[in-house]
Design a protein around this motif. Structure first.
Motif, mmCIF file in Angstrom:
data_model
loop_
_atom_site.group_PDB
_atom_site.id
_atom_site.type_symbol
_atom_site.label_atom_id
_atom_site.label_comp_id
_atom_site.label_asym_id
_atom_site.label_seq_id
_atom_site.Cartn_x
_atom_site.Cartn_y
_atom_site.Cartn_z
ATOM 1 N N ILE A 15 0.840 -1.201 0.000
ATOM 2 C CA ILE A 15 0.000 0.000 0.000
ATOM 3 C C ILE A 15 0.874 1.250 0.000
ATOM 4 N N GLU A 16 1.887 1.278 0.847
ATOM 5 C CA GLU A 16 2.793 2.428 0.909
ATOM 6 C C GLU A 16 3.488 2.656 -0.430
ATOM 7 N N ALA A 17 3.928 1.580 -1.080
ATOM 8 C CA ALA A 17 4.600 1.709 -2.372
ATOM 9 C C ALA A 17 3.649 2.245 -3.435
ATOM 10 N N ARG A 81 2.462 -4.754 -8.693
ATOM 11 C CA ARG A 81 3.064 -5.634 -7.699
ATOM 12 C C ARG A 81 2.294 -6.930 -7.530
ATOM 13 N N GLY A 82 1.251 -7.124 -8.285
ATOM 14 C CA GLY A 82 0.437 -8.331 -8.162
ATOM 15 C C GLY A 82 -0.686 -8.105 -7.180
ATOM 16 N N SER A 83 -1.609 -9.034 -7.151
ATOM 17 C CA SER A 83 -2.732 -8.887 -6.250
ATOM 18 C C SER A 83 -2.324 -9.227 -4.827
ATOM 19 N N LYS A 84 -3.115 -8.764 -3.899
ATOM 20 C CA LYS A 84 -2.827 -9.033 -2.494
ATOM 21 C C LYS A 84 -2.788 -10.542 -2.247
ATOM 22 N N ASP A 85 -3.744 -11.265 -2.835
ATOM 23 C CA ASP A 85 -3.802 -12.708 -2.616
ATOM 24 C C ASP A 85 -2.553 -13.417 -3.131
ATOM 25 N N SER A 86 -2.034 -12.973 -4.278
ATOM 26 C CA SER A 86 -0.850 -13.660 -4.831
ATOM 27 C C SER A 86 0.375 -13.413 -3.972
#
Length: 89
Positions: A15-17, A81-86
């Motif tokens: 989230i910060e990135a 950066r890809g999904s949170k789940d991945s």
């Protein structure tokens, strides 16, 4: 609360990135530059002195600027950066 192979705080770092990337993109957008015009570049209506003082380099009257802003299309929310789940697996 991360689980699996992800380290603690991985979601917060993502989230910060994302926020940092968006702030850099917004700062890179160039605003009006140069001397303010006395009359709108599109409709030739006078630009109020207060507007010219508030926004150095302004080229459009309020009505034309609002019309242009209304045409803004939001860009797609691609998460590089890809999904949170991945990331949590």
């Amino acid at each position: 609360m991360a689980g699996g192979w992800a380290k603690d705080g991985a979601v917060s770092e993502q989230i910060e990135a994302s926020i940092s990337d968006e702030l850099q993109r917004m700062r890179a957008r160039s605003g009006p530059q140069g001397e303010s015009l006395t009359h709108c570049a599109e409709c030739e209506e006078p630009i109020p002195e207060k507007r010219r003082a508030a926004i150095p380099g302004v080229k459009l009257c309020i009505d034309c600027q609002q019309e242009r802003d209304g045409q803004f299309k939001a860009r797609g929310g691609i998460n590089r950066r890809g999904s949170k789940d991945s990331q949590l697996k």
